[in-house]
Design a protein around this motif. Structure first.
Motif, PDB file in Angstrom:
ATOM      1  N   VAL A  64       0.855  -1.188   0.000  1.00  0.00           N
ATOM      2  CA  VAL A  64       0.000   0.000   0.000  1.00  0.00           C
ATOM      3  C   VAL A  64       0.891   1.237   0.000  1.00  0.00           C
ATOM      4  O   VAL A  64       1.702   1.433   0.910  1.00  0.00           O
ATOM      5  CB  VAL A  64      -0.944   0.018   1.222  1.00  0.00           C
ATOM      6  N   ILE A  65       0.742   2.061  -1.023  1.00  0.00           N
ATOM      7  CA  ILE A  65       1.522   3.289  -1.175  1.00  0.00           C
ATOM      8  C   ILE A  65       0.573   4.468  -1.034  1.00  0.00           C
ATOM      9  O   ILE A  65      -0.396   4.586  -1.797  1.00  0.00           O
ATOM     10  CB  ILE A  65       2.220   3.335  -2.544  1.00  0.00           C
ATOM     11  N   ALA A  66       0.823   5.328  -0.061  1.00  0.00           N
ATOM     12  CA  ALA A  66      -0.094   6.430   0.227  1.00  0.00           C
ATOM     13  C   ALA A  66       0.586   7.779   0.057  1.00  0.00           C
ATOM     14  O   ALA A  66       1.750   7.962   0.434  1.00  0.00           O
ATOM     15  CB  ALA A  66      -0.647   6.305   1.646  1.00  0.00           C
ATOM     16  N   PHE A  67      -0.159   8.730  -0.508  1.00  0.00           N
ATOM     17  CA  PHE A  67       0.287  10.111  -0.647  1.00  0.00           C
ATOM     18  C   PHE A  67      -0.587  11.000   0.236  1.00  0.00           C
ATOM     19  O   PHE A  67      -1.818  10.880   0.221  1.00  0.00           O
ATOM     20  CB  PHE A  67       0.167  10.583  -2.100  1.00  0.00           C
ATOM     21  N   PHE A  68       0.054  11.868   0.984  1.00  0.00           N
ATOM     22  CA  PHE A  68      -0.673  12.825   1.839  1.00  0.00           C
ATOM     23  C   PHE A  68      -0.755  14.144   1.084  1.00  0.00           C
ATOM     24  O   PHE A  68       0.239  14.850   0.938  1.00  0.00           O
ATOM     25  CB  PHE A  68       0.060  13.004   3.165  1.00  0.00           C
TER      26      PHE A  68
END
Length: 491
Positions: A64-68
């Motif tokens: 899981v790759i998340a961008f804020f």
């Protein structure tokens, strides 16, 4: 007798404080241990909560790759970096799950993606899951009329906590400059963390402005006029810079968008071993498709590209344009029109546009000034294809995607003599001029007059040089340097 009594009182007072020292140290120690245990418990809870959002065909858990990016629907240069970064990662890691933390709860995920295509001509090849945050108001600058930096930074911690509770990723990338969320995701979420820094929250330039008591959009005049308030604010800025450096140093990977930003981040975060310049992606090729010739119709169009934020200093553009119109050199010249193109994120930006309209009316140039808000990519191209001059007026712009777009489209750029435009963009190409720089209202007016006084052939040469120099800011170059920089996060 009085002296002896006074001496006895002093010894008694010292003895009293000494008797409190060890209990105080013990209490502090116990509290610290309790805090560590509590944080460790939260980390364990988050690790247990980190369940795969989906399963691959081969039965393995997906990364899981998340961008804020709380303002992912804003339509500015920072948002273009987000979508290009997602597109690059999806090409290399197609089986991963991609998440964007956003506060744009008034639109759907599909609408956000459509807006990204409409504004930037970017369409992602794989799905993106959006985690909609309800506490974005905590990072609105209007909420903190005083101690804005501290207020927004603390607000970002609570916003980051809301994000972490909803989804614990494997890789976390802050793509909007909320460095205070980095330790939250690294130490409590157990994530590998990276950051793309567009503009440092605080910089040595900001410290110098306060130290020298210069008034600016983030240093009110009443503070500059009071030495005590200026010194107090300087202490506050130095303390904040220290904390900012600590949280920033938590990054496993740091990417900055220009030489100017690099210098400040190296000074504050001191993580040179994992810091790289990754120039933001500019849709160079699309703008290079615009024919490189001046229109034969009379008159000249001047355009400005940039979100309607206070630091962009659109007021300087209007004042300089009014100054230009008042110059004798324009009396017999063709008609001139200034078009301000940009995105409005919220009501504060809309209010700012109304104030700029009022300024144009006060200066008597309202008929020659137009505002184009949240326009489509095709409309943007049309304006740039017709423009003679591209304007940029932000002091210490971290990079300046709008500057690159103007140069690629074939306008003669006139940018602020500072920051990214000065150090990275409007620089000579093979010894030839690629544009012009200015600082004050008078300098801008004189530079515009000079550009308009050039022959079509002379302007054409500047435009050719500018176009030849912008290939290093293409989407393809961004993908290569971005993927190389974040590789460490996926090992």
């Amino acid at each position: 007798m009085a002296a002896a009594t006074g001496s006895w009182c002093l010894r008694d007072l010292l003895r009293f404080f000494y008797s409190l020292l060890f209990p105080g140290l013990i209490i502090c120690g116990v509290l610290c241990v309790c805090l560590v245990i509590a944080l460790w418990g939260i980390r364990i809870h988050m690790q247990r909560k980190k369940k795969p959002m989906s399963i691959c065909k081969n039965g393995k858990n997906q990364m899981v790759i998340a961008f804020f990016h709380p303002y992912c629907n804003a339509g500015g240069g920072g948002e273009r970096v987000l979508w290009c970064a997602l597109r690059a990662l999806q090409k290399k890691y197609p089986e991963a799950v991609y998440v964007v933390y956003t506060g744009d709860a008034n639109v759907s995920g599909q609408q956000i993606l459509e807006n990204a295509f409409r504004r930037f001509n970017i369409r992602l090849t794989h799905p993106v899951q959006f985690v909609f945050l309800k506490k974005r108001y905590l990072v609105e600058d209007s909420r903190y009329p005083h101690f804005t930096l501290l207020g927004q930074s603390l607000g970002s911690v609570f916003l980051g906590w809301e994000a972490l509770l909803q989804c614990v990723p494997d890789v976390y990338i802050d793509s909007m400059g909320y460095a205070f969320t980095l330790p939250l995701f690294k130490y409590l979420g157990g994530c590998r963390v990276g950051s793309y820094v567009h503009y440092p929250t605080i910089s040595t330039d900001m410290l110098s402005v306060v130290k020298n008591q210069h008034a600016s959009f983030n240093n009110a005049a009443f503070i500059t006029k009071n030495p005590c308030l200026s010194k107090a604010k300087l202490v506050y800025y130095y303390l904040f810079a220290c904390i900012y450096g600590l949280v920033g140093s938590c990054s496993d990977v740091v990417m900055v968008n220009s030489s100017w930003t690099l210098n400040h981040i190296l000074s504050l975060w001191k993580v040179g071993h994992c810091t790289n310049i990754v120039y933001p992606p500019c849709d160079v090729q699309t703008f290079l498709d615009i024919p490189l010739h001046e229109k034969k119709t009379p008159g000249h169009l001047l355009v400005s590209i940039g979100q309607f934020r206070p630091e962009k200093n659109h007021a300087l553009q209007i004042r300089a344009f009014a100054n230009l119109l008042n110059k004798k050199v324009t009396e017999s010249a063709p008609s001139l029109k200034l078009v301000l193109i940009g995105g409005c994120r919220n009501k504060d930006d809309e209010l700012r546009v109304n104030q700029l309209r009022k300024l144009a009316e006060d200066l008597g140039v309202q008929d020659a000034v137009e505002f184009k808000i949240n326009i489509s990519f095709d409309e943007l191209k049309n304006y740039l294809s017709e423009a003679t001059i591209g304007l940029h007026t932000m002091w210490n712009e971290h990079f300046g995607i709008g500057v690159v777009e103007c140069m690629a489209a074939g306008t003669v750029i006139l940018a602020h003599d500072s920051g990214g435009p000065k150090l990275d963009i409007v620089v000579p190409h093979e010894g030839g001029r690629t544009g012009f720089l200015a600082e004050s209202e008078e300098e801008y007016a004189e530079a515009m007059a000079h550009i308009l006084s050039l022959t079509a052939g002379e302007r054409l040469q500047v435009r050719r040089n500018a176009r030849a120099s912008v290939s290093r800011f293409s989407d393809q170059e961004f993908e290569v340097t971005f993927l190389l920089s974040v590789e460490k996060l996926f090992k």
